[in-house]
Design an enzyme around this catalytic site. Structure first.
Site, PDB file in Angstrom:
ATOM      1  N   ARG A   1       0.836  -1.207   0.000  1.00 25.67           N
ATOM      2  CA  ARG A   1       0.000   0.000   0.000  1.00 25.67           C
ATOM      3  C   ARG A   1       0.870   1.256   0.000  1.00 25.67           C
ATOM      4  O   ARG A   1       0.651   2.178  -0.777  1.00 25.67           O
ATOM      5  CB  ARG A   1      -0.936  -0.007   1.209  1.00 25.67           C
ATOM      6  CG  ARG A   1      -2.270  -0.724   0.999  1.00 25.67           C
ATOM      7  CD  ARG A   1      -2.138  -2.157   0.481  1.00 25.67           C
ATOM      8  NE  ARG A   1      -3.414  -2.842   0.442  1.00 25.67           N
ATOM      9  CZ  ARG A   1      -3.905  -3.578   1.424  1.00 25.67           C
ATOM     10  NH1 ARG A   1      -3.200  -3.765   2.531  1.00 25.67           N
ATOM     11  NH2 ARG A   1      -5.085  -4.146   1.298  1.00 25.67           N
TER      12      ARG A   1
ATOM     13  N   ASP B   1      -7.307 -14.192   0.792  1.00 27.78           N
ATOM     14  CA  ASP B   1      -8.405 -13.546   1.517  1.00 27.78           C
ATOM     15  C   ASP B   1      -9.170 -12.596   0.599  1.00 27.78           C
ATOM     16  O   ASP B   1      -8.701 -12.219  -0.465  1.00 27.78           O
ATOM     17  CB  ASP B   1      -7.852 -12.760   2.711  1.00 27.78           C
ATOM     18  CG  ASP B   1      -6.938 -11.615   2.278  1.00 27.78           C
ATOM     19  OD1 ASP B   1      -6.112 -11.844   1.363  1.00 27.78           O
ATOM     20  OD2 ASP B   1      -7.035 -10.511   2.832  1.00 27.78           O
ATOM     21  N   GLU B   2     -10.338 -12.187   1.047  1.00 34.51           N
ATOM     22  CA  GLU B   2     -11.104 -11.087   0.467  1.00 34.51           C
ATOM     23  C   GLU B   2     -11.117 -11.134  -1.066  1.00 34.51           C
ATOM     24  O   GLU B   2     -10.654 -10.211  -1.740  1.00 34.51           O
ATOM     25  CB  GLU B   2     -10.546  -9.749   0.959  1.00 34.51           C
ATOM     26  CG  GLU B   2     -10.705  -9.565   2.469  1.00 34.51           C
ATOM     27  CD  GLU B   2     -10.193  -8.225   2.970  1.00 34.51           C
ATOM     28  OE1 GLU B   2     -10.760  -7.695   3.932  1.00 34.51           O
ATOM     29  OE2 GLU B   2      -9.198  -7.724   2.411  1.00 34.51           O
TER      30      GLU B   2
ATOM     31  N   ASP C   1      -2.058  -0.863  12.960  1.00 37.37           N
ATOM     32  CA  ASP C   1      -2.492   0.348  12.265  1.00 37.37           C
ATOM     33  C   ASP C   1      -3.742   0.927  12.920  1.00 37.37           C
ATOM     34  O   ASP C   1      -4.121   2.072  12.653  1.00 37.37           O
ATOM     35  CB  ASP C   1      -2.746   0.067  10.781  1.00 37.37           C
ATOM     36  CG  ASP C   1      -3.656  -1.128  10.552  1.00 37.37           C
ATOM     37  OD1 ASP C   1      -3.363  -2.192  11.114  1.00 37.37           O
ATOM     38  OD2 ASP C   1      -4.647  -1.003   9.802  1.00 37.37           O
TER      39      ASP C   1
ATOM     40  N   GLU D   1      -2.228   1.436   4.653  1.00 39.07           N
ATOM     41  CA  GLU D   1      -3.083   2.308   3.864  1.00 39.07           C
ATOM     42  C   GLU D   1      -2.954   3.765   4.305  1.00 39.07           C
ATOM     43  O   GLU D   1      -2.898   4.671   3.467  1.00 39.07           O
ATOM     44  CB  GLU D   1      -4.546   1.874   3.978  1.00 39.07           C
ATOM     45  CG  GLU D   1      -4.880   0.596   3.239  1.00 39.07           C
ATOM     46  CD  GLU D   1      -4.812  -0.626   4.139  1.00 39.07           C
ATOM     47  OE1 GLU D   1      -4.082  -0.578   5.153  1.00 39.07           O
ATOM     48  OE2 GLU D   1      -5.489  -1.621   3.841  1.00 39.07           O
TER      49      GLU D   1
END
Length: 574
Positions: free
Chosen positions: A177, A346-347, A440, A490
């Site tokens: 990211r 994942d996802e 985070d 992020e």
């Protein structure tokens, strides 16, 4: 005593002389300790201008100084008064040796009669003993040049015995990211080692960037490593940074990182995400995507956060492409340093597969039932592929859906449930639940926290994290390899932001993952830990770590006006 992580046993011996390290001190390194020998000369030589010249050849074979006759073990803690000085006529000696009977990564550190003896059950144990010695020498031991030239380095007589609770004590660093340059990764390895953490999980690919040079597929970094702009804050934020962002590691960068990690007894776990989180790869090579549903030639590297709908196509061509990627990964990350390879898993949104005639035909051809079966098919393919090459697959807990080969391991991130299910089914597990150890996430509920994301998790919350959930059967508990703190980037766009979110909470996590003497979470002495942290923060200061101050963020650490998602009790989904 402000050692972190707290050792299993620390017995002062105030009736015996300790040791004073100075320019005459010699270093005796037995076979198997060469890496720690080099490291000690590097860090203590820089911090104190100690040459640590080689001792006479037979000095390393001398026995460790034992406790005084009739001395009784005492509770861990500082000696009650100054230690008697060692005889001034003889130079102090620091001895390094491997003593296999201590066990993997275990060590014994003894200071007495002008000698400092570091014995480890293996080379890693010797290295962890050296890390403890560095802590005993005070915060100045973490500086790169002497600030008090000639000051005596007096060590009180004591005997420390220690061993780790878990073999996997890790941290994930998301470099996809927001890219972190190679020097930042090397620095992170030093910080992990200073806390006796031994795994760095590198999240190398995602929708927002591809960070690893793959020579047979050069566009992965020529195109996939760069995005034209970046969302500032949570994905709902209206703010943008229009500066192009990117970067990647060359083969030689990775070889340097791997060698640097090995010297510090840290394993690297590389992560290449399949079949979701793949938009950067599809932007570089459009045929990897679902071309009968989306004009993949128009896709760029994603510039915002969340979960992209653009996923890999379930074709043989895609499998062959990623087999080529993983071949280079295995070459760059040797099995001795990287026995595990993370494939994400994942996802993975299924909308494109449901709309794709190619994907629907593939479901029927493979007999996997539905689109969820396609994701399991991706995972099982690379599970077998890696196992055939002597590696072990590890993935996020979604990979449990559809079944796993016996050797596959699971990173349990959506709470404990996935890890419990995996362990009860006989799979090894790394516990990294987002509700507890996603660093985070914000550290306080106040308005000054920079870009507040996710759950509030204070230093005390992390200190009370328990990797082995209650109720797990003893057989299943044996499958908990350890724990990992995850640092997603992020909203962490600089080294300073990574420092702020990671520290000091990583120190609490390190004690949880290492110390064998911690009681149940509710019985842990957080006040005592907080007192020890006062001394540890001085070490972080000397290292230049821009941690979150106990009283809250400094003015320059805040990010006023940059939106986060401060919703207590709900997943962050950034």
């Amino acid at each position: 005593m402000d050692l972190i992580p707290a050792p299993a046993s620390d017995v002062p011996d105030p009736d015996r002389p300790g040791a004073v390290l100075d320019a005459r001190t010699v270093l005796a390194a037995a076979p198997g300790t060469e890496g720690t020998e080099r490291w000690l000369r590097t860090v203590l030589g820089a911090a104190f201008a100690l040459p640590l010249r080689p001792a006479p050849r037979d000095d390393a074979a001398q026995p460790a100084p034992g406790p005084a006759a009739g001395s009784a073990p005492r509770a861990a803690g500082p000696a009650p008064g100054p230690a008697p000085a060692a005889p001034a006529s003889a130079p102090a000696v620091v001895r390094l040796r491997v003593e296999a009977g201590l066990g993997p990564e275990a060590y014994r550190l003894t200071v007495a009669d002008g000698a400092v003896d570091l014995a480890g059950g293996d080379p890693a144990g010797v290295f962890w003993a050296a890390q403890t010695l560095r802590q005993l020498l005070g915060p100045d031991a973490y500086r790169r040049a002497p600030v008090r030239p000639g000051a005596p380095l007096a060590l009180a007589a004591r005997r420390i015995e220690d061993r780790p609770r878990f073999g996997w004590r890790g941290m994930l660093l998301d470099v996809a990211r927001h890219f972190r340059p190679k020097d930042d990764v090397l620095r992170q390895l030093d910080l992990l080692a200073a806390h006796k953490l031994n795994v760095l999980h590198l999240h190398l690919t995602d929708d927002q960037g591809w960070r690893l040079e793959i020579r047979r597929h050069p566009r992965l970094t020529e195109v996939g490593a760069w995005r034209p702009r970046t969302r500032r804050g949570h994905r709902a934020s209206p703010l943008w940074d229009d500066t192009p962002h990117g970067g990647h590691y060359t083969h030689d960068d990775i070889r340097e990182i791997v060698a640097y990690a090995a010297e510090r007894h840290v394993r690297i776990v590389p992560e290449i995400d399949v079949p979701g989180h793949s938009q950067a790869a599809i932007a570089a090579y459009p045929h990897l995507g679902n071309t009968d549903v989306v004009d993949t030639s128009a896709l760029g590297v994603w510039d915002t956060w969340g979960v992209s709908p653009n996923v890999l196509a379930p074709t043989e061509a895609v499998l062959r492409f990623y087999e080529g990627v993983f071949e280079e990964v295995l070459d760059l990350f040797p099995a001795a340093v990287s026995p595990f390879v993370h494939i994400g898993g994942d996802e993975c949104p299924k909308e494109q597969w449901r709309a794709s005639a190619t994907a629907r035909a593939r479901v029927g051809e493979l007999g996997v039932g539905d689109e969820d079966g396609l994701q399991a098919w991706f995972v099982r393919h690379f599970d077998r592929w890696l196992a055939d090459r002597g590696r072990r697959l590890i993935g996020w807990d979604e990979i449990l859906e559809g079944g796993l080969a016996p050797g596959a391991a699971v990173s349990s991130w959506r709470g404990y449930a996935g890890g419990v299910a995996a362990a009860e089914a006989g799979h090894d597990v790394v516990m990294c639940p987002e509700q507890h150890v996603y660093l985070d996430h914000r550290q306080d509920g106040g308005p000054d926290e920079p870009v507040p994301i996710g759950y509030v998790r204070t230093l005390e919350d992390v200190y009370r994290f328990e990797p082995v959930p209650p109720g797990l059967s003893p057989e299943a508990a044996a499958h908990v390899l350890g724990a990992q703190a995850n640092v997603w980037t992020e909203v962490l766009d600089s080294r300073a932001r990574v420092d702020y979110q990671t520290f000091p909470r990583l120190a609490a996590f390190a004690e949880v993952a290492w110390s064998t003497t911690l009681p149940a979470p509710e019985a842990r002495d957080y006040d005592g830990f907080a007192r020890r942290m006062e001394g540890h923060l001085l070490r972080l200061d000397a290292l230049g770590v821009e941690y979150r101050p106990p009283a809250g963020p400094a003015p320059w650490q805040r990010r006023p006006g940059v939106l986060g998602r401060p919703i207590e009790g709900k997943p962050p989904n950034v």
